[in-house]
Design a protein around this motif. Sequence first.
Motif, short mmCIF file in Angstrom:
data_model
loop_
_atom_site.label_atom_id
_atom_site.label_comp_id
_atom_site.label_asym_id
_atom_site.label_seq_id
_atom_site.Cartn_x
_atom_site.Cartn_y
_atom_site.Cartn_z
N ARG A 55 0.83 -1.20 0.00
CA ARG A 55 0.00 0.00 0.00
C ARG A 55 0.87 1.26 0.00
O ARG A 55 0.61 2.23 0.69
N SER A 56 1.92 1.19 -0.80
CA SER A 56 2.76 2.36 -0.97
C SER A 56 1.97 3.48 -1.64
O SER A 56 0.92 3.25 -2.25
N SER A 57 2.47 4.69 -1.52
CA SER A 57 1.73 5.85 -2.00
C SER A 57 1.48 5.81 -3.50
O SER A 57 0.57 6.46 -4.01
N PRO B 296 -4.69 5.65 -5.41
CA PRO B 296 -6.04 5.64 -5.99
C PRO B 296 -6.71 4.27 -5.98
O PRO B 296 -7.93 4.18 -6.07
N LEU B 297 -5.90 3.21 -5.88
CA LEU B 297 -6.45 1.86 -5.96
C LEU B 297 -6.67 1.21 -4.60
O LEU B 297 -7.18 0.10 -4.52
N LEU B 298 -6.31 1.89 -3.53
CA LEU B 298 -6.40 1.27 -2.21
C LEU B 298 -7.82 0.84 -1.83
O LEU B 298 -8.00 -0.23 -1.23
N PRO B 299 -8.87 1.62 -2.13
CA PRO B 299 -10.22 1.12 -1.81
C PRO B 299 -10.55 -0.19 -2.52
O PRO B 299 -11.12 -1.11 -1.92
N SER C 133 -0.06 -9.22 5.96
CA SER C 133 0.80 -8.05 6.05
C SER C 133 0.31 -7.01 5.06
O SER C 133 0.28 -7.27 3.85
N THR C 134 -0.12 -5.87 5.56
CA THR C 134 -0.51 -4.77 4.68
C THR C 134 0.42 -3.60 4.99
O THR C 134 0.31 -2.97 6.02
N GLY C 135 1.35 -3.36 4.10
CA GLY C 135 2.30 -2.27 4.34
C GLY C 135 3.45 -2.71 5.21
O GLY C 135 4.14 -3.69 4.93
N ASN C 136 3.66 -2.00 6.34
CA ASN C 136 4.85 -2.22 7.17
C ASN C 136 4.58 -3.07 8.40
O ASN C 136 5.32 -2.99 9.39
N LEU D 71 -7.61 1.50 4.12
CA LEU D 71 -6.17 1.38 3.99
C LEU D 71 -5.59 2.72 3.55
O LEU D 71 -6.02 3.28 2.55
N ARG D 72 -4.65 3.21 4.32
CA ARG D 72 -4.01 4.49 3.99
C ARG D 72 -2.66 4.23 3.34
O ARG D 72 -1.97 3.27 3.68
N PRO D 73 -2.26 5.09 2.41
CA PRO D 73 -0.98 4.88 1.73
C PRO D 73 0.20 5.10 2.67
O PRO D 73 0.13 5.87 3.62
N LEU D 74 1.28 4.38 2.40
CA LEU D 74 2.52 4.50 3.16
C LEU D 74 3.66 4.85 2.21
O LEU D 74 3.60 4.57 1.02
N ASP D 75 4.73 5.41 2.76
CA ASP D 75 5.91 5.67 1.95
C ASP D 75 6.65 4.38 1.61
O ASP D 75 7.46 4.34 0.70
#
Length: 267
Positions: A15-17, A21-24, A48-51, A81-85
């Motif tokens: 779920r990188s930044s 737009p596709l996270l939903p 595992s979603t992200g970090n 789900l929120r974007p991560l770096d």
Amino acid sequence: MTNPGSTLLAVHLDRSSLLRPLLPALRAGLADLLEAQTGPDEPEVVLSTGNDLTRSLADGTHPPAVPVPAREALAALPAKLRPLDGPDLRTGAHRLLDAVGDQLAARPEAERPGRVVVLLVGEGAVGDTAAVRERIAHQQAAYAWEFVLVDIAGGVVAAGKAQEPEESDAGAASAEDAAGQTSAVAVKQRSGEPAAAARFGIPATATITAGPGRDGVSAAFAAATSFVARARAAAPHEPVEGFSDDERAAADVPDGRPTWKKLLRIA
């Protein structure tokens, strides 16, 4: 001897930044996949979603893998789900394999699952995948782990992280990232070929390219859900029927957003 008929499903969702737009659509597809696993003989799940597994703890180690029943994994899935770096797909996948491998190695052999299925979802074109490709090859050969890759054609690739664009690429532009800083991005159209299969060492039959449209992501998750069911039913080292042409066509949906929305990563 391992526990026959049991399965551990390990999932890493990037779920990188880049995929903002596709996270939903990614979240909805993941929820549907997990729901399909619930019921009698449901697998253990490491999600595992992200970090979740890559962040550092106070003692310098990383969080361990904690398998839970599929219904618990579904209940624990965040509503949004929120974007991560970071991390990108290759880094998150490598850590997932390490964490799951350590967790299973600590069990008595009779308590280890008869099948391990690993689902990787994210932007497959980013970064050097040599290390994770080597690890995947080892787990396939030594332990008959089954891998499936949903390569998200997000349409926006961060400069400096992707491979050099070909002459057919749409070019580069400037966009403001989530931190408010300006960075160069390139809009890249993908072909239907699962190029990420070779990058990760996962069979082309077990790799599907999704998007860049949101409906394509949903279709790819539906196809991955069916693949996971087939993989769970197969014996170790037994070939698993791959994605069909119809499934690939359904997942290959263009991104209908205006170019400026693509550059700014706006849904």
